[in-house]
Write an enzyme that holds these catalytic residues in place. Sequence first.
Site, short mmCIF file in Angstrom:
data_model
loop_
_atom_site.label_atom_id
_atom_site.label_comp_id
_atom_site.label_asym_id
_atom_site.label_seq_id
_atom_site.Cartn_x
_atom_site.Cartn_y
_atom_site.Cartn_z
N SER A 174 0.88 -1.09 -0.06
CA SER A 174 -0.07 0.10 0.23
C SER A 174 0.74 1.28 -0.16
O SER A 174 1.64 1.71 -0.85
CB SER A 174 -0.82 0.04 1.16
OG SER A 174 -2.03 0.71 1.00
N ASP A 341 -10.21 -5.09 -4.07
CA ASP A 341 -9.59 -4.03 -3.33
C ASP A 341 -10.13 -2.83 -3.87
O ASP A 341 -10.08 -2.34 -4.84
CB ASP A 341 -8.36 -4.24 -3.93
CG ASP A 341 -7.53 -3.20 -2.72
OD1 ASP A 341 -7.81 -2.43 -2.18
OD2 ASP A 341 -6.10 -3.65 -2.47
N HIS A 374 -7.74 -5.89 0.34
CA HIS A 374 -6.43 -4.98 0.60
C HIS A 374 -5.62 -5.59 1.66
O HIS A 374 -4.37 -5.78 1.63
CB HIS A 374 -6.85 -3.46 1.21
CG HIS A 374 -5.59 -2.45 0.77
ND1 HIS A 374 -5.33 -1.78 -0.29
CD2 HIS A 374 -4.99 -1.98 1.88
CE1 HIS A 374 -4.50 -1.19 -0.30
NE2 HIS A 374 -4.03 -1.31 0.91
#
Length: 398
Positions: A174, A341, A374
């Site tokens: 991320s 996601d 995620h």
Amino acid sequence: MTKTIATIVLLCFFNFLVADGRNILSLKNTAPTVDSADGICKSMVDTQHYSCQDHTVTTKDGYILSIIRIGMSAGINEGKTPVLLQHGILSDALTWISDSPDESLGFILADNGLDVWLANVRGTNYSRGHISLSPDDSAYWDWSWDELAAYDLPAMVQYVYGQTGQKLHYVGHSLGTLMALGAFSRGEVVSMVRSAALLCPIAYLGQMPSPLARAAADLFIAEALYWLGLNEFAPGGGPASKLVHDICSNSGIDCSKLDDVITGPNCCLNSSKSYLDDQQPTSTKNMVHLAQMIRQGNIAMYDYGSEDANNKHYGQPTPPEYNMTQIPNDMPLLLSYGGKDLISDVKDVQTLIDELGDRDPSNLALVYREKYSHLDFVHAINAKQVVYNPIMDFFNLH
């Protein structure tokens, strides 16, 4: 009602640790008190019978960062290929070692003979130091991911390179991917990196489908909080958590479900575990910067809000953009992303792929997992087979 929703989302936005919704309204920061004697090594690594060393790195702008080195039970894998793991926002190095050894990427890489280093960026509980500032000073929090890419990541890469004498592999999740792409595009540390595996890359956020996150970004809520003096964004306590608590209590919105609404439905987490126990602070300015990226759809430096202010900081009326085409074509990259996601959306990832341009296929690997969201990429019970084995194969090629 729209403003209420947007305010909630600002304070929960990018809270990638909302895995099961429990204790989301806690007003107490449950992250451990920093003490080198009782830090990550003693609490999380020694207990699993792996070797561990605590190191510190000082950035050029004065932040003192914690970096952890782990190896197999017989000792640190000195002389082996090093790998640096960089966590995402509101998290820390525990991302890579908080699950069982056969499910945690940090331990898995050590078992495979790599010299493993775990980074902690500025402001997190193990990296609160500074040569002259205190976290109580507003100036301590005057940074966004621009500084993480310009100072934190280079300092840690250079340190690992200096300690090992070898080029290293890099893994980011991320925000850790954004830091790397920003640094690589400006020529930082590329001569010291063998390859980079980017999990849930978020270089572009303009097509993010999460309606709540977009509402927060569109209404400039983050900027309002920042200029009112909320410099530290600490989801585990303080004004941010109190506001979330008050809004969720009074609005009738089920905040325990925000994980699905914001990050997407994670398919494969251990349902018996909570991933909310170690939420880490970041700067509110960092949250503002991410909100700007959602609204503007580009990847640029922090926008100070006026041509005069930007001229003062950058010598031009608009913030400089990060040019992904400047990442060297011979830099091996692996992009791993998921179909569920809502943060690292497949359309935004495709924009990144397009921007990277024509690359030798051996230097650009794509790993797409339709059912993953995620958090699955760092905490799924089957991530070793689905995500980590392809990373090991990629590293072995480079």
